[in-house]
Scaffold this active site. Structure first.
Site, short mmCIF file in Angstrom:
data_model
loop_
_atom_site.label_atom_id
_atom_site.label_comp_id
_atom_site.label_asym_id
_atom_site.label_seq_id
_atom_site.Cartn_x
_atom_site.Cartn_y
_atom_site.Cartn_z
N CYS A 1 26.95 -35.29 6.37
CA CYS A 1 27.64 -36.58 6.18
C CYS A 1 27.49 -37.13 4.77
CB CYS A 1 27.17 -37.59 7.22
SG CYS A 1 25.42 -38.02 7.13
N ASN B 1 22.38 -33.70 24.39
CA ASN B 1 22.48 -34.52 23.20
C ASN B 1 22.96 -33.61 22.08
OD1 ASN B 1 20.04 -35.83 20.86
ND2 ASN B 1 22.19 -36.33 21.02
N GLY B 2 24.14 -33.89 21.54
CA GLY B 2 24.69 -33.07 20.47
C GLY B 2 26.15 -32.76 20.70
N CYS C 1 30.44 -36.89 10.75
CA CYS C 1 29.51 -36.02 11.48
C CYS C 1 30.25 -35.40 12.65
CB CYS C 1 28.32 -36.82 11.98
SG CYS C 1 27.20 -35.86 13.04
N CYS D 1 23.16 -39.33 21.96
CA CYS D 1 22.73 -39.48 23.35
C CYS D 1 21.21 -39.32 23.43
CB CYS D 1 23.42 -38.45 24.24
SG CYS D 1 25.22 -38.62 24.26
N TYR E 1 18.13 -43.91 10.63
CA TYR E 1 18.72 -44.93 11.48
C TYR E 1 18.52 -44.76 12.98
CZ TYR E 1 22.26 -47.65 13.93
OH TYR E 1 22.88 -48.48 14.79
N CYS F 1 18.51 -33.28 11.52
CA CYS F 1 19.38 -34.38 11.14
C CYS F 1 18.56 -35.47 10.44
CB CYS F 1 20.06 -34.95 12.38
SG CYS F 1 20.99 -36.46 12.08
N CYS G 1 20.12 -31.15 7.88
CA CYS G 1 21.56 -31.32 8.00
C CYS G 1 21.94 -32.54 7.16
CB CYS G 1 21.98 -31.53 9.45
SG CYS G 1 23.78 -31.78 9.62
N SER H 1 17.74 -53.01 11.03
CA SER H 1 17.80 -51.67 10.45
C SER H 1 17.10 -51.54 9.11
CB SER H 1 19.27 -51.25 10.30
OG SER H 1 19.98 -52.21 9.54
N GLY I 1 22.29 -44.60 23.42
CA GLY I 1 23.58 -44.57 24.10
C GLY I 1 23.70 -45.68 25.11
#
Length: 499
Positions: free
Chosen positions: A469, A117-118, A415, A16, A260, A254, A466, A301, A43
């Site tokens: 993933c 956000n989270g 995640c 978000c 990305y 993160c 973090c 990307s 988002g």
């Protein structure tokens, strides 16, 4: 997420985006609206704004993109020079409008608006405790849990202590923008998992998930909000106060924001995302470069990665030796053209059509690839479906060899902190080796970037990132999962006395 993160069956969903502004005199609604446009990539499920005019709170929240969620009259009705905004892709809570944000609540000590956000990992525990104390919940999202806990604390304490006690009770990933009456706050979790930054405008201050939103408002980035920090904007836009409420031994930024999610023109935790991606591309060449005729990105990307990869290839050979003077390296070319008018929701009624959907979005430039060995650069492989289609597409356009290079490590685990990612069963790397994945996508070769290379590109230690993933070990206490560090869980009992 391959091919620019647009393929509905093969991508993590965005997190978000949050924003908050406090201005001297003009209404906050339109700047918030523009800032949400700048954060739209984070988002697309809903958008909302809450403002306060010094007397009462105003809000408008609607499903859809920012441009669809607001009519001109909606902005005119949002009076007041302070406010917050939110764009949402659902990662916790339902898809219906009840979980759209900002979440608003009125109580005896005033009114609250909250954008999050989270993801919390102990939201259910805190919700149960609050419900037992008489709180009535209207959604199943964790944002409402934070709002109710903060509202209860505000009945007994000043603003700073109330926020601190809420931070001591919730566990997980969060960046928050909050309105308490006409005061705007920004809060970042103690591990700094989610980004949040502070900026200066001509007539006030702004908090946002990414600095690109500050740029959109012609503002100047001041700095990132520190992990565990509370920033309180003055209601008249004249300044701000900061409070370091929680200290952590390490961070858990993160890394996927840089790979990305974030816009390339954003600065996150001191690094310009575009330059980080170029450096990741350079390291990709150093670790697993392959001599080919052309290197091309998957739009959009892979573009910065491929640029860095090509630059590094112009300096050294794949063996690491200096490139001879008469050898220019590998040609960088745009070999795939993207149809930007095919959105996330185009109709794909059959599995066969879903599998062929990439052809609606990407078209190879035959002259770039025909008769050549080609290296395709992308940011990740999730399920592998899109990568398989891309390799097939380029081969059909006449490529003699197709090599695939990925600017991130293999995604082996889901995640839990704000990315709607596939389950382990759906993640191709969770139970397959790189060689098995190469065989599945039918590339001539496949290599991922190492975790150490990511840490080096971010000028960080693995302990401060973090990496859940890509390692399956997490910086928060997730039921059934391994932790990558000692974790001190917060109590979900009544608030403790301030120290």
């Amino acid at each position: 997420m391959n091919a620019g993160g647009d393929h509905a069956d093969d991508e993590p969903r965005e997190k978000c985006g949050v924003v908050g502004v406090s201005l001297a005199e003009r209404d906050a609604a339109r700047p918030l609206y523009y800032a949400l446009y700048a954060l739209q990539h984070r988002g697309q499920e809903s958008a909302g704004i809450v403002t306060h005019d010094g007397f009462q709170q105003h809000g408008h929240v609607e499903r859809g993109l920012v441009g669809d969620a607001f009519e001109p009259g909606d902005l005119e009705s949002l009076a007041g020079s302070t406010g917050i905004g939110h764009v949402r892709y659902p990662t916790a809570g339902s898809l219906d409008k009840s979980c759209a944000q900002p979440f608003s609540v009125s109580f005896k000590s005033g009114s609250l608006g909250l954008s999050h956000n989270g993801n919390l990992v102990n939201a259910d525990e805190v919700r149960e405790e609050l419900a037992a104390a008489g709180h009535a919940f209207t959604s199943d999202g964790d944002t409402e849990v934070i709002a109710h806990d903060l509202a209860r604390n505000l009945l007994e304490e000043d603003l700073v202590r109330a926020v601190k006690h809420t931070m001591n009770r919730i566990h997980g990933s969060y960046s928050l923008t909050i309105t308490h009456d006409d005061t705007v706050l920004g809060v970042r979790d103690p591990m700094g998992n989610r980004p949040l930054c502070l900026g200066k405008l001509d007539d006030g201050y702004v908090l946002a998930s990414e600095s690109a939103a500050i740029d959109t408002l012609d503002g100047e980035l001041i700095r990132d909000v520190r992990p565990g920090e509370l920033v309180v904007l003055e209601p008249d836009g004249s300044g701000y106060d900061t409070y370091q409420l929680v200290e952590a031994d390490s961070t858990a930024h993160c890394f996927f924001e840089h790979v990305y999610f974030a816009r390339p023109d954003s600065v996150i935790d001191g690094d310009l995302v575009y330059e980080v991606r170029r450096e990741l591309g350079r390291k990709l060449w150093e670790e697993s470069g392959v001599e080919s005729d052309v290197v091309m990105p998957v739009p959009d990307s892979g573009r910065a990665f491929a640029s860095g990869y090509a630059d590094a290839a112009a300096e050294t050979t794949a063996d690491g030796d200096p490139r001879p003077e008469n050898d220019g390296g590998i040609e960088f070319a745009e070999g795939l053209m993207k149809n930007r008018y095919v959105g996330r929701t185009f109709i794909m009624p059959t599995q066969d059509e879903r599998e062929r959907a990439v052809r609606l979005k990407l078209n190879p430039i035959r002259s770039t690839v025909e008769g050549k060995s080609v290296t395709i650069i992308d940011d990740s492989i999730v399920r592998g479906t899109t990568s398989t289609q891309l390799v097939e597409l380029v081969r059909e356009a006449g490529a003699e060899e197709v090599h695939l290079r990925i600017g991130a490590p293999p995604i082996v685990a889901p995640c839990y902190f704000g990315i709607d990612m596939a389950t382990r069963d759906e993640l191709i790397a969770s139970d397959k080796s790189t060689e098995e994945i190469r065989d599945r996508v039918e590339a001539d070769s496949l290599s991922y970037l190492s975790i150490d290379a990511v840490a080096e590109a971010l000028d960080s230690s693995r302990a401060d990132l973090c990496l859940g993933c890509v390692t399956g070990e997490y910086p928060f206490d997730v039921e059934g999962e391994e932790a990558d560090r000692p974790i001190d869980n917060p109590s979900t009992s009544a608030p403790a006395a301030d120290d």
